[in-house]
Design an enzyme around this catalytic site. Sequence first.
Site, short mmCIF file in Angstrom:
data_model
loop_
_atom_site.label_atom_id
_atom_site.label_comp_id
_atom_site.label_asym_id
_atom_site.label_seq_id
_atom_site.Cartn_x
_atom_site.Cartn_y
_atom_site.Cartn_z
N GLY A 222 -4.38 2.32 -6.35
CA GLY A 222 -3.97 0.97 -5.89
C GLY A 222 -5.00 0.48 -4.90
N ARG A 223 -4.55 -0.45 -4.04
CA ARG A 223 -5.50 -1.05 -3.10
C ARG A 223 -6.13 -0.01 -2.17
NH1 ARG A 223 -1.47 -5.40 -2.98
NH2 ARG A 223 -0.31 -3.80 -1.92
N ALA B 107 -2.70 6.80 9.96
CA ALA B 107 -3.79 6.28 9.12
C ALA B 107 -4.02 4.78 9.29
CB ALA B 107 -3.55 6.63 7.65
N HIS C 140 0.78 10.73 11.43
CA HIS C 140 1.00 9.50 10.65
C HIS C 140 0.34 8.28 11.33
CE1 HIS C 140 3.87 7.62 7.47
NE2 HIS C 140 2.73 6.94 7.55
N GLU D 259 9.07 14.62 8.05
CA GLU D 259 8.56 13.90 9.21
C GLU D 259 9.67 13.41 10.14
OE1 GLU D 259 5.22 11.62 7.69
OE2 GLU D 259 5.68 10.17 9.26
N SER E 270 -0.44 9.49 2.15
CA SER E 270 0.56 8.65 1.47
C SER E 270 1.94 8.87 2.09
CB SER E 270 0.54 8.90 -0.04
OG SER E 270 0.92 10.22 -0.35
N ARG E 271 2.71 9.77 1.52
CA ARG E 271 4.00 10.15 2.10
C ARG E 271 4.15 11.65 1.95
NH1 ARG E 271 3.94 5.97 4.34
NH2 ARG E 271 5.44 4.27 4.25
C1 DGY Z 1 2.65 2.29 5.63
O1 DGY Z 1 2.40 1.12 5.96
O2 DGY Z 1 3.37 2.56 4.67
C2 DGY Z 1 2.01 3.37 6.44
O3 DGY Z 1 2.49 4.61 6.17
C3 DGY Z 1 2.04 3.08 7.92
O4 DGY Z 1 1.17 2.04 8.13
#
Ligand code: DGY
Length: 326
Positions: free
Chosen positions: A156-157, A288, A286, A268, A238-239
């Site tokens: 994706g982006r 990023a 977390h 988390e 990501s997650r």
């Molecule tokens: C999101 O935006 O989903 C990130 O995990 C936090 O910026």
Amino acid sequence: MSQAKVYVTRKLPASALDRIAAKHRLEVNPHDRVLTRAELEEAIQGIDGLLCLLTDTVDEKLLELNPDLKVIANYAVGYNNIDVPACTRRGIPVTNTPGVLDETTADFAWALLMAAARRVVEADRFTRAGKFQGWGPMLMLGEDIHGRTLGIVGLGRIGQEVARRAGGFDMKVLYHSRTRKTKEEEERLGVEYRSLPELLQESDFVSLHVPLTEKTRYLISRQELKLMKENAYLINTSRGPVVEEEALIEALRSREIAGAGLDVYEKEPEVSPGLKELDNVVLAPHIASASRATRTRMAEMAVENLLAGLEGREMENLINPEALKK
Ligand code: DGY
């Protein structure tokens, strides 16, 4: 709508909050921490708009406490914290913050990749501990990044921004995603499609950029880790639940893979003790998307989405347009 009641679940940059306060009755979580469930349950009652974070679980039970809620603006691109189908059933539009954090998140995926491969954090700890006794031919050897193969899962982006940065390192870039890009897009992005098993087998670095859904939960589990090379690194911005954390710990401990860089965790904010014991993993809380500029842009976007929802204007980042048909 005239004056609406809005609750924001965490302090955000003032410029964004001022926009809400100028028109509506605003209440903000006064604590410098995530709201407890009980606090969130209290906060949601009687409000028209909720601006929440990825750390707030918005489920059916919470929604039941406010049948008149008009809009939910999530301050994140990922929205797995919200039961979107439940919101849709109740006619509540939900928005997110896509686009503004792609480059910042991609930068950080690279920061983790480089830190893990070149042992930056371990080297820092070593140096601070006074263990540096002079240059050594075998001291803190890591893996090269340039000229290697990067595998991106989810193009994706954010995944595309990660791919773009690989050009500077002369890397071969493979990708796997739900839908394959056209040949022209693949050429433009300089990427080659692979099945997930092929990508895992061929890549020196695997970076995850998929949303968390029932399909991507444990996408990387014991079996997938076994396919990775011994000198490969796994990067996750990501997650957390996209990776089976216990299986990853096992793979890192037994050096089935060389290392990992993690910004997100399965439970988390809990971080498995097994991860903390290992030297071959770089751990971040977390962050990023955590640049000053990006977090401000995210706040502005979330506020604009919220105000548009309250004022009956078009919401640019609406996730569930079907909600408006209710
Ligand atoms: C999101 O935006 O989903 C990130 O995990 C936090 O910026």
